[in-house]
Design a protein around this motif. Sequence first.
Motif, PDB file in Angstrom:
ATOM      1  N   LEU A  93       0.863  -1.068   0.051  1.00  9.51           N
ATOM      2  CA  LEU A  93       0.036  -0.048  -0.034  1.00  9.51           C
ATOM      3  C   LEU A  93       0.876   1.314   0.091  1.00  9.51           C
ATOM      4  O   LEU A  93       0.713   2.277  -1.024  1.00  9.51           O
ATOM      5  CB  LEU A  93      -0.996  -0.043   0.876  1.00  9.51           C
ATOM      6  CG  LEU A  93      -2.118  -1.034   1.136  1.00  9.51           C
ATOM      7  CD1 LEU A  93      -3.025  -0.805   2.485  1.00  9.51           C
ATOM      8  CD2 LEU A  93      -2.901  -0.705   0.012  1.00  9.51           C
ATOM      9  N   THR A  94       1.938   1.237   0.834  1.00 11.02           N
ATOM     10  CA  THR A  94       2.773   2.564   0.702  1.00 11.02           C
ATOM     11  C   THR A  94       3.553   2.502  -0.350  1.00 11.02           C
ATOM     12  O   THR A  94       3.611   3.858  -1.115  1.00 11.02           O
ATOM     13  CB  THR A  94       3.876   2.184   1.911  1.00 11.02           C
ATOM     14  OG1 THR A  94       3.217   2.314   3.189  1.00 11.02           O
ATOM     15  CG2 THR A  94       4.744   3.540   1.988  1.00 11.02           C
ATOM     16  N   CYS A  96       2.300   1.590  -3.500  1.00  8.40           N
ATOM     17  CA  CYS A  96       1.402   1.934  -4.555  1.00  8.40           C
ATOM     18  C   CYS A  96       1.108   3.507  -4.328  1.00  8.40           C
ATOM     19  O   CYS A  96       1.163   4.157  -5.399  1.00  8.40           O
ATOM     20  CB  CYS A  96       0.136   1.257  -4.185  1.00  8.40           C
ATOM     21  SG  CYS A  96      -1.239   1.658  -5.308  1.00  8.40           S
ATOM     22  N   ARG A  97       1.107   3.806  -3.109  1.00  5.67           N
ATOM     23  CA  ARG A  97       0.909   5.448  -2.988  1.00  5.67           C
ATOM     24  C   ARG A  97       2.119   6.184  -3.385  1.00  5.67           C
ATOM     25  O   ARG A  97       1.946   7.297  -4.034  1.00  5.67           O
ATOM     26  CB  ARG A  97       0.544   5.779  -1.442  1.00  5.67           C
ATOM     27  CG  ARG A  97      -0.023   7.015  -0.842  1.00  5.67           C
ATOM     28  CD  ARG A  97       0.044   7.144   0.377  1.00  5.67           C
ATOM     29  NE  ARG A  97      -1.192   6.445   0.778  1.00  5.67           N
ATOM     30  CZ  ARG A  97      -0.773   5.284   1.413  1.00  5.67           C
ATOM     31  NH1 ARG A  97       0.215   5.146   2.234  1.00  5.67           N
ATOM     32  NH2 ARG A  97      -2.173   4.450   1.824  1.00  5.67           N
ATOM     33  N   GLU A 124      -8.052   2.680  -3.449  1.00  2.78           N
ATOM     34  CA  GLU A 124      -8.005   4.107  -3.054  1.00  2.78           C
ATOM     35  C   GLU A 124      -6.460   4.656  -3.066  1.00  2.78           C
ATOM     36  O   GLU A 124      -6.408   5.871  -3.133  1.00  2.78           O
ATOM     37  CB  GLU A 124      -8.602   4.331  -1.607  1.00  2.78           C
ATOM     38  CG  GLU A 124      -9.965   4.228  -1.642  1.00  2.78           C
ATOM     39  CD  GLU A 124     -10.683   4.071  -0.129  1.00  2.78           C
ATOM     40  OE1 GLU A 124      -9.932   4.047   0.844  1.00  2.78           O
ATOM     41  OE2 GLU A 124     -11.693   4.202  -0.097  1.00  2.78           O
ATOM     42  N   THR A 125      -5.517   3.786  -2.943  1.00  6.73           N
ATOM     43  CA  THR A 125      -4.000   4.356  -2.956  1.00  6.73           C
ATOM     44  C   THR A 125      -3.645   4.622  -4.477  1.00  6.73           C
ATOM     45  O   THR A 125      -2.673   4.995  -4.612  1.00  6.73           O
ATOM     46  CB  THR A 125      -3.277   3.447  -2.174  1.00  6.73           C
ATOM     47  OG1 THR A 125      -3.232   2.123  -2.823  1.00  6.73           O
ATOM     48  CG2 THR A 125      -3.446   3.349  -0.498  1.00  6.73           C
TER      49      THR A 125
END
Length: 264
Positions: A93-94, A96-97, A124-125
């Motif tokens: 997730l990190t 991807c963001r 959402e990311t």
Amino acid sequence: MSENGAGSSAGSTSGSGQGSGSGLAPMPMEPGPSRVLVVEDEPKLAALLADYLRAAGHEPECVTDGREVIPAWTARRHDLILLDLMLPGIDGLTLCRTLRAMSSVPILMLTARADESDRLAGLETGADDYIAKNPFSPREVMARVKAALRRGRAHEMATAAAVAAFAAGSEALSIDEAGWTASWRGEPLDLTPIEFRLLHILSAQPGRVYARTQLLDLLHVDGREVTERAVDSHIKNLRRKLERAGAGTDRIRSIYGVGYRFER
């Protein structure tokens, strides 16, 4: 560990750079092999994905640790990323963001966590798709890779059309998709990612009227629930930044009861 050879095709996808002063867009090139970064800490699964990608004509590169991802992508600018959620070093997730803040590269999130909250968190990311490992279907993954690459190429063509439109007309607006930056007569606009996409969409076809619902669909391809008033808010901020850069107050026109259009 990385599989070598991913960087050898970089020249096949770049433009020729000719005719920079002619106002003409370069002729579209046939897409060469796509470079795919596989981020997966399970060696057997990573090897399986790499085999399927090669069989489909792509050039895979595998990394197993989240800390390797940004350096690998920065060095070779892959055409697509298959990104595991659970990784050592830095989580998916990190990553991807971070990647989405840097680029519009298609990102397919691949994970054993299939809860709705996890899928929504990935989307959402900035992930373009979310694929569950259980059950795992390599053929389905390849189908989704193909679809994401097709959408990515369509986006590149739209970018080329925007560049050609401004080369043929006003050269005041400059859009650098690779760097996610835009400027007006050399003055940086300092846009957020969504403001950048909004300006890119509107300016690609000056004079065309986009309804708010159309802009929502183009800005939020993941299907998230966003109200039409969000578009108005982004337009307001975008107008303010254009005005501050010297573009005037009416570069983006409101069409009452319909939506917005960009004026040269």
